[in-house]
Design an enzyme around this catalytic site. Structure first.
Site, PDB file in Angstrom:
ATOM      1  N   LEU A   8      42.374  44.443  37.509  1.00  0.00           N
ATOM      2  CA  LEU A   8      43.163  43.275  37.907  1.00  0.00           C
ATOM      3  C   LEU A   8      43.019  43.111  39.412  1.00  0.00           C
ATOM      4  O   LEU A   8      43.517  43.933  40.189  1.00  0.00           O
ATOM      5  CB  LEU A   8      44.627  43.474  37.507  1.00  0.00           C
ATOM      6  CG  LEU A   8      44.857  43.749  36.004  1.00  0.00           C
ATOM      7  CD1 LEU A   8      46.326  44.076  35.731  1.00  0.00           C
ATOM      8  CD2 LEU A   8      44.400  42.572  35.154  1.00  0.00           C
ATOM      9  N   LYS A  21      50.645  50.725  47.374  1.00  0.00           N
ATOM     10  CA  LYS A  21      51.353  49.463  47.577  1.00  0.00           C
ATOM     11  C   LYS A  21      51.780  49.267  49.028  1.00  0.00           C
ATOM     12  O   LYS A  21      52.165  48.175  49.427  1.00  0.00           O
ATOM     13  CB  LYS A  21      52.614  49.420  46.685  1.00  0.00           C
ATOM     14  CG  LYS A  21      52.352  49.598  45.196  1.00  0.00           C
ATOM     15  CD  LYS A  21      51.605  48.421  44.616  1.00  0.00           C
ATOM     16  CE  LYS A  21      51.454  48.556  43.111  1.00  0.00           C
ATOM     17  NZ  LYS A  21      50.626  47.452  42.542  1.00  0.00           N
TER      18      LYS A  21
END
Length: 500
Positions: free
Chosen positions: A112, A388
């Site tokens: 993704l 992240k």
């Protein structure tokens, strides 16, 4: 004489329709339909764009319908998953060496790749951020698959699902892999318009893909977009049967032979990797039993009254890593039969101009209830290593992990098989600032906890052990000198030391 724009006609094919007596809702959907028809009319030859807006129209009608009926999750029907729906990785059998090549030749890896690196202060696809030894997320992924292809003499292709935000830059980047031992395919997920929170009308007035007005509608869009790309038929002709899906920024999401064997042997159409929940994972989606059905529950779907209940580690002990194993022919069947009615995630935003908008999104894991034999496998924590933030980047660049063939594994010299808790302050938030503040990655094999706040710089060859807290108050500056060893230390104030 210029040709008049073609007028599209949006017909809603949803399983529920707006009741005729709900005049306000009907007026709203009529206005939305008119806006979308005007957008399509400006790009009359773009069939893909029209198809995407048809799907969007179906979803917004569904949203209005659910909102008018105030449909909400019934918390009393939310239960922990049944034991048979979440298996333990340690109970799975490993494949014979002689069988690995045959299995791998049926596999495709899909990453993704629709996200930008804006949260870490970067421009362009997040996959282009350097995460280890000058190598990017995409570089490491390519190395992993090349290693598989070379070692087992197979052809495992890599597919990148891009968004309109990342497509152009990614197309330039993948050119450098032209002579590498793998095949790379790309396709774009859908592009939907943000809607005004009050009127529910699209805020976009032209089809131009401006990120503030358009958005990729979550990774749940994978199924339809992959099907519409034509890649499913191409992969099937190549003898591919399985897809391993994961986020490009999860450095632990590598091809696992044991999980692939389980996918083949079990006959399941869908396997979700989950792992044990900790206090840092309280917002992660989880597998539940809902009114007798196995499904994924995201925090955005939880009624506000029960958010704290959802976050409790004791009740929901696992969370979704977003590593999924899927059967290719099952995806094709479900899309063609229009059975993938994924739960909507309502993402509320505010634009730079202060306008309140809504994004309708879906999660790829939410489709598990539609696949036969769908279940979870509780995998080791090592398969969930997302980056992240720069706090995560701090860990993967350190001596805590060893890099080999594009894969990161925890250093065996680490006493505990868990990563330390690291919290870097705002001064480290952007990648360029983070890199400037470390002369070299600190040695952290014996670190338990690190918190750094304020204007702090680290010299080369610093060692951090135990619990280390460094606080530079407003206006103060702290230099940690070259070769310093901080063991269970609290450093605060204003400290400027010179290297000798």
């Amino acid at each position: 004489m210029s040709e008049a724009p073609r007028k599209a006609s949006f017909i809603y094919h949803g399983k529920q329709s707006i009741s005729e007596d709900n005049v306000a809702a009907s007026d709203t959907t009529a206005a939305i339909r008119k806006s979308l028809e005007q957008l399509v009319g400006q790009e009359p030859s773009d069939k893909k764009f029209e198809l995407e807006l048809r799907d969007f129209y179906s979803q917004i009608v569904r949203y209005i319908n659910e909102k008018s009926k105030k449909q909400e999750l019934v918390w009393e029907q939310v239960n922990s998953p049944k034991p048979e729906t979440v298996l333990s990785y340690k109970n799975l059998s490993s494949p014979k060496s002689s069988d690995i090549s045959e299995m791998l030749n049926k596999l495709v890896v899909l990453k993704l790749n629709g996200g930008l690196g804006t949260t870490m202060g970067c421009v362009g696809p997040k996959s282009a951020i350097e995460v280890r030894n000058g190598q990017t997320f995409l570089d490491l992924t390519v190395k992993q698959i090349e290693y598989l292809n070379s070692t087992y003499n197979v052809n495992v292709p890599l597919i990148l699902m891009n968004s309109f935000n990342t497509d152009e830059d990614t197309a330039k980047i993948v050119k450098k892999y032209y002579n590498h031992n793998l095949t790379i395919y790309t396709f774009n997920q859908s592009r939907w318009p943000r809607i005004n929170a009050d009127s529910l009308l699209p805020i976009a007035t032209t089809p131009e893909p401006v990120s503030g007005k358009w958005y990729p509608p979550g990774h749940g869009d994978l199924y339809k977009s992959l099907y519409n790309s034509g890649l499913i038929d191409k992969l099937t002709k190549l003898g591919k049967e399985y897809i391993f899906v994961s986020n490009i920024d999860n450095l632990g999401a590598t091809v696992d032979h044991t999980l692939l064997k389980h996918m083949v042997d079990s006959g399941a159409e869908f396997v979700m990797e989950v792992t044990d929940k900790t206090k840092s994972d309280i917002k992660g989606g989880t597998i539940i039993d809902y009114n007798g059905t196995t499904r994924l529950l995201e925090i955005a779907q939880v009624p506000k009254l029960f958010i704290d209940d959802f976050k409790r580690v004791k009740k929901f002990k696992i969370f979704n890593t977003n590593n999924l194993w899927l059967k290719i022919d099952s995806i094709k069947t479900l899309v063609e039969e229009d059975k993938l009615d994924l739960e909507l995630i309502i993402n509320k935003k505010t634009t730079d101009s202060g306008e309140r908008v809504i994004q309708l999104e879906t999660a790829v894991g939410a489709a598990m209830k539609y696949f036969k034999g769908a279940h979870g496998v509780n995998v080791p924590r090592s398969r969930f290593l997302p980056v992240k933030s720069t706090s995560d980047l701090f860990l993967v660049t350190s001596d805590l992990y060893i890099l080999q063939n594009g894969m990161l594994t925890m250093n065996p010299a680490r006493t505990f098989n868990t990563a330390p808790v690291v919290k870097l302050g705002d001064h480290f938030k952007k990648v360029k600032d983070f890199q400037a503040r470390f002369k070299s990655p600190p040695q952290i094999l014996e670190l338990d906890h690190l918190s750094v706040t304020g204007d702090v710089n680290f010299g080369a060859n610093v060692t951090l052990t135990g619990t280390v807290i460094i606080v530079a108050n407003h206006g103060a500056h702290i230099d940690i000198p070259r070769g310093a060893v901080l063991n269970d230390k609290v450093v605060s104030g204003d400290l400027r030391l010179l290297d000798h």
